[in-house]
Design an enzyme around this catalytic site. Structure first.
Site, short mmCIF file in Angstrom:
data_model
loop_
_atom_site.label_atom_id
_atom_site.label_comp_id
_atom_site.label_asym_id
_atom_site.label_seq_id
_atom_site.Cartn_x
_atom_site.Cartn_y
_atom_site.Cartn_z
N CYS A 22 -0.86 3.64 11.26
CA CYS A 22 -0.71 4.88 12.04
C CYS A 22 -1.93 5.02 12.95
O CYS A 22 -2.41 6.12 13.19
CB CYS A 22 -0.54 6.10 11.13
SG CYS A 22 -1.83 6.34 9.90
N CYS A 68 0.88 -1.18 0.00
CA CYS A 68 0.00 0.00 0.00
C CYS A 68 0.91 1.22 0.00
O CYS A 68 1.11 1.86 1.03
CB CYS A 68 -0.93 -0.01 1.20
SG CYS A 68 -1.89 -1.52 1.42
N ALA A 69 1.48 1.55 -1.16
CA ALA A 69 2.68 2.36 -1.21
C ALA A 69 2.45 3.86 -1.15
O ALA A 69 3.29 4.59 -0.61
CB ALA A 69 3.49 2.02 -2.47
#
Length: 468
Positions: free
Chosen positions: A337, A197-198
């Site tokens: 995150c 998931c760049a």
């Protein structure tokens, strides 16, 4: 070359399938955004100013604090106060030197110029920064807003240098904790690496810098579900190659991560079931993002426990698919995150259970010892948007029908902690980085090594490890 050719063929086929399906292949990250937009349309404006501590006044903050107090995320009142002080302070500007071997001398000269400007700024400004030797980086004693609005000529000079150096691909602006997954996954120069998931690409840039770009070197495959974001990602990576003597060994593709194509080995041989061609996989999944509240305070107005619940299944699907694409002996970094254990430890526990002993959770406590962290949680609570404690998946489905706003089943047994036993996963090996520990954002990282092929997927669970 065979891996790259296979991906190109699969990318064309996937693009055609997406066109024929219409909008069935929606962006995975759009799930959270859609929820937030729907709530914002019906919600009244919420003050997102300073975070009061400990008496939080608006709904999102109250929910957030109650939720994590019940999860025992922090150790007690003193740590809550330290956390509150960190959340009230602006996030400092952090950047690092680009470390592409072919541009080493150029990057070093640029960095020396920049550090000279930073030293002049700190001589004129009371705030002092911190050198980040582990990533060849630096953390200023000023936030982005403070740097841009400062009347000091020295601040303007640093700002101009940062913009120019980043445009030239010699410096990368990147939040401190965002650098950790790529730094910890342990890329070697000859590795074949997948960033699942760049976008937007700062972690991908770290991976690209770590591999050898000779004809017999490594390869980085950067994937994003959105073709538009993949295009932006490719443009960003092209900055790294400015002035480089040869092309970089990097390939940007666009696939749904949970259906990423099954590929052959480097020599074109077929990989056995449950095994892929990648030495390292970075799986930084879409998440509710409450670790970024310090940088994005507008998220306070919309935070609720249901965001993590809605994303758990997708995150687990991505993690299982990432693990299936690893070689035996390869390493997976799963990261978010988010501070929410439903998106963090619960996903790792579900991944380990689905792997049937094929994955080993690594202890990363020795990595980057200068950075403080908290161990992963062994126990957590599953709470709904009304702060009700849900004892089991059956209880949750009785409580609200087990459906989200789209009528899809939201609750999975993997959201609950695994039963306490001698064989329970050692989830304390996971790492949670909290804002007050390193003056950064919040982040969660788990490192896993593949020790055997993954078993065949259990299709009835709705989680698929294999794709055509």
């Amino acid at each position: 070359a065979h891996v790259a050719a296979g991906l190109m063929t699969q990318a064309v086929s996937a693009h055609k399938r997406r066109r024929s399906r219409g909008r069935s292949g929606k962006r995975v990250r759009a799930r959270t955004e859609a929820v937030l937009r729907a709530e914002a349309a019906s919600a009244s404006p919420v003050d997102v100013g300073e975070v009061p501590e400990p008496d939080l006044t608006d709904t999102g903050r109250e929910q957030w604090r109650e939720y994590y107090a019940r999860q025992r995320l922090l150790s007690g009142p003193d740590e809550w106060r330290a956390f509150g002080r960190a959340m009230r302070s602006p996030l400092p500007v952090t950047f690092r030197r680009a470390r592409l071997a072919s541009r080493h001398a150029e990057a070093d000269a640029c960095w020396r110029d920049g550090m000279h400007l930073v030293a002049r700024l700190e001589a004129a400004h009371s705030a002092r920064g911190v050198a980040l030797d582990w990533c060849s980086g630096y953390q200023l004693g000023m936030s982005r807003t403070e740097l841009r609005s400062s009347p000091l000529a020295e601040a303007a000079a640093v700002q101009r240098w940062l913009v120019s150096a980043c445009d030239d691909g010699l410096v990368v602006r990147q939040e401190l904790v965002s650098m950790l997954p790529a730094a910890m996954v342990g890329v070697e120069p000859a590795d074949i690496v997948l960033d699942m998931c760049a976008a937007p690409g700062s972690k991908t840039a770290q991976l690209v810098e770590a591999v050898d770009h000779s004809p017999h070197g490594g390869l980085v495959v950067a994937n994003d579900v959105s073709p538009a974001r993949a295009y932006v990602l490719a443009h960003r990576l092209s900055r790294l190659a400015l002035g480089a003597p040869a092309p970089l060994n990097v390939l940007v593709v666009s696939h749904r991560g949970q259906r990423f194509p099954r590929l052959g080995g480097p020599a074109g041989e077929a990989c056995p079931a449950g095994v892929g061609p990648f030495d390292r996989v970075l799986c930084d999944v879409p998440c509710s993002g409450d670790g970024t509240l310090r940088k994005e305070p507008s998220l306070w107005a919309h935070w609720r426990p249901g965001l993590g619940l809605a994303l758990h299944s997708l995150q687990l699907q991505l993690a299982i698919r990432a693990a299936s694409l690893l070689k035996v002996g390869g390493t997976l970094a799963y990261s978010t995150c988010s501070l929410n254990p439903i998106e963090d430890e619960a996903v790792v526990a579900g991944l380990l259970a689905s792997a049937g002993g094929a994955l080993q959770l690594l202890d990363g406590a020795h990595l980057l010892p200068g950075l403080a962290r908290r161990p992963g949680l062994r126990r957590w609570l599953v709470l709904d948007d009304q702060a009700r404690l849900l004892q089991s998946v059956a209880h949750a489905r009785r409580a609200d029908g087990g459906a989200n706003a789209r009528g899809e089943c939201r609750y999975r047994s993997t959201m609950w902690p695994p039963p306490a036993s001698e064989s329970a996963p050692e989830l304390e090996r996971c790492m949670r980085f909290l804002p007050h520990l390193n003056n950064g954002g919040g982040f969660f990282i788990a490192l896993l090594r593949k020790v055997a092929p993954l078993p065949a997927p259990r299709h009835r669970s709705g989680v698929h490890a294999e794709a055509p």
